[in-house]
Design a protein around this motif. Structure first.
Motif, short mmCIF file in Angstrom:
data_model
loop_
_atom_site.label_atom_id
_atom_site.label_comp_id
_atom_site.label_asym_id
_atom_site.label_seq_id
_atom_site.Cartn_x
_atom_site.Cartn_y
_atom_site.Cartn_z
N ASP A 142 28.50 28.44 -35.14
CA ASP A 142 28.44 29.00 -36.50
C ASP A 142 29.78 29.57 -36.93
O ASP A 142 30.07 29.64 -38.13
CB ASP A 142 27.36 30.08 -36.57
CG ASP A 142 25.96 29.52 -36.39
OD1 ASP A 142 25.78 28.31 -36.64
OD2 ASP A 142 25.05 30.27 -35.98
N GLY A 143 30.60 29.99 -35.95
CA GLY A 143 31.90 30.57 -36.29
C GLY A 143 32.99 29.55 -36.55
O GLY A 143 34.10 29.91 -36.94
N ILE A 144 32.72 28.27 -36.33
CA ILE A 144 33.71 27.23 -36.60
C ILE A 144 33.80 27.01 -38.10
O ILE A 144 32.77 26.88 -38.77
CB ILE A 144 33.33 25.91 -35.88
CG1 ILE A 144 33.28 26.14 -34.37
CG2 ILE A 144 34.32 24.80 -36.21
CD1 ILE A 144 32.76 24.94 -33.59
N PRO A 145 35.00 26.95 -38.67
CA PRO A 145 35.13 26.73 -40.12
C PRO A 145 34.42 25.44 -40.55
O PRO A 145 34.40 24.45 -39.84
CB PRO A 145 36.65 26.64 -40.33
CG PRO A 145 37.24 27.37 -39.17
CD PRO A 145 36.31 27.13 -38.02
N ALA A 146 33.85 25.48 -41.75
CA ALA A 146 33.08 24.34 -42.25
C ALA A 146 33.94 23.09 -42.38
O ALA A 146 33.48 21.98 -42.10
CB ALA A 146 32.44 24.71 -43.59
N TYR A 147 35.20 23.25 -42.81
CA TYR A 147 36.05 22.08 -42.98
C TYR A 147 36.33 21.40 -41.65
O TYR A 147 36.58 20.19 -41.59
CB TYR A 147 37.37 22.49 -43.64
CG TYR A 147 38.34 23.19 -42.72
CD1 TYR A 147 39.26 22.47 -41.95
CD2 TYR A 147 38.36 24.57 -42.61
CE1 TYR A 147 40.15 23.11 -41.10
CE2 TYR A 147 39.22 25.23 -41.77
CZ TYR A 147 40.13 24.49 -41.02
OH TYR A 147 41.01 25.11 -40.18
N MET A 148 36.27 22.16 -40.56
CA MET A 148 36.52 21.60 -39.23
C MET A 148 35.28 20.92 -38.68
O MET A 148 35.36 19.89 -37.99
CB MET A 148 36.98 22.73 -38.29
CG MET A 148 37.53 22.24 -36.96
SD MET A 148 38.08 23.64 -35.93
CE MET A 148 39.44 24.27 -36.91
N LYS A 149 34.11 21.48 -38.98
CA LYS A 149 32.87 20.89 -38.47
C LYS A 149 32.52 19.59 -39.17
O LYS A 149 32.08 18.63 -38.52
CB LYS A 149 31.71 21.89 -38.65
CG LYS A 149 31.71 23.00 -37.62
CD LYS A 149 30.43 23.80 -37.66
CE LYS A 149 30.30 24.64 -38.89
NZ LYS A 149 29.18 25.61 -38.79
N GLY A 150 32.70 19.54 -40.48
CA GLY A 150 32.31 18.34 -41.20
C GLY A 150 30.82 18.08 -41.03
O GLY A 150 29.98 18.94 -41.25
#
Length: 251
Positions: A142-150
């Motif tokens: 959940d702490g991973i940025p959204a742009y990185m998760k895709g």
């Protein structure tokens, strides 16, 4: 139980009073004095008070019943969630290993031969256990940025973690084998593994793209590069470059 007992007592009391009032009303036709009417008025007031108390008890019981229904619904939902978790444990979650039970040595018959005394204070070199990457927890995901998760899901991320661990285990099992125990293909792999080592990777566990293809059948595409960025963000690995190779070193 006390509340139900109180309500039953009130019900019996009201029935007795109502019966008494009916009897007094029947007698009041032939009585010319006002004593009977006064007594009836007092009983009416008493019955009215009892009715008020009865209504309060009924209201309390309704509130209690509502709370019990809410608690029942809460526990049913908790039980449903618990059963769902039990039936859907993710494959990447570590499981408790059953302890190995060693069989007792067979009984020996006849004279027991004297065993030579063991030499003490001789330490055999112990090999470090092969390191494995820890799975990503849900708070970390959940702490991973959204742009990185895709569009990479939590399960897909940890599936890649397992592939990397498989490659690491396969590689270092071959590295730790004597050459005489290896076949031709494994000897070539062992030589390749040694050539990929540098002073920066000494004492650490790492894999390269060829290792991931060899042991994990991993595709080196754009999606894999995105997963690597997520693993670096979660501090699971770092990249060591040199000699035309990118080494993914476990932290």
């Amino acid at each position: 139980m006390h509340r139900m007992s109180d309500m039953e007592d009130y019900t019996h009391y009201l029935n007795d009073k109502i019966s008494s009032l009916k009897h007094m009303l029947e007698l009041s036709v032939d009585v010319k004095t006002g004593n009977m009417i006064g007594r009836i008025a007092q009983d009416v007031d008493t019955v009215a008070g009892v009715l008020d108390e009865f209504e309060k008890l009924v209201a309390k019981e309704k509130v209690l019943l509502t709370r019990l229904k809410e608690m029942e619904m809460f526990f049913q939902n908790e039980l449903k969630d618990g059963r769902h978790l039990q039936d859907n444990i993710p494959e990447h979650m570590p499981r408790k290993k059953e302890p190995e039970v060693s069989e007792p040595p067979p009984c020996q018959k006849g004279p027991v031969e004297q065993q030579p005394a063991k030499q003490e204070n001789i330490k055999k070199p112990t090999k470090r256990p092969i390191k494995e990457m820890e799975v990503i927890t849900m708070p970390e995901y959940d702490g991973i940025p959204a742009y990185m998760k895709g569009r990479i899901t939590y399960g897909q991320l940890n599936a890649t973690v397992q592939i990397i661990n498989t490659a690491v285990m396969g590689k270092y099992k071959i590295l730790r084998q004597p050459v005489k125990n290896l076949n031709n293909h494994e000897r070539q792999l062992q030589q390749r593994f040694k050539e990929a080592e540098t002073k920066d990777t000494k004492g650490n566990f790492f894999v390269v793209e060829n290792d991931l293809c060899e042991f994990g059948q991993m595709k080196m595409d754009k999606r894999f590069q995105g997963i690597l960025s997520m693993l670096r963000h979660c501090q699971r690995l770092r990249e060591v470059r040199g000699q035309g190779l990118t080494r993914y070193m476990l932290l």
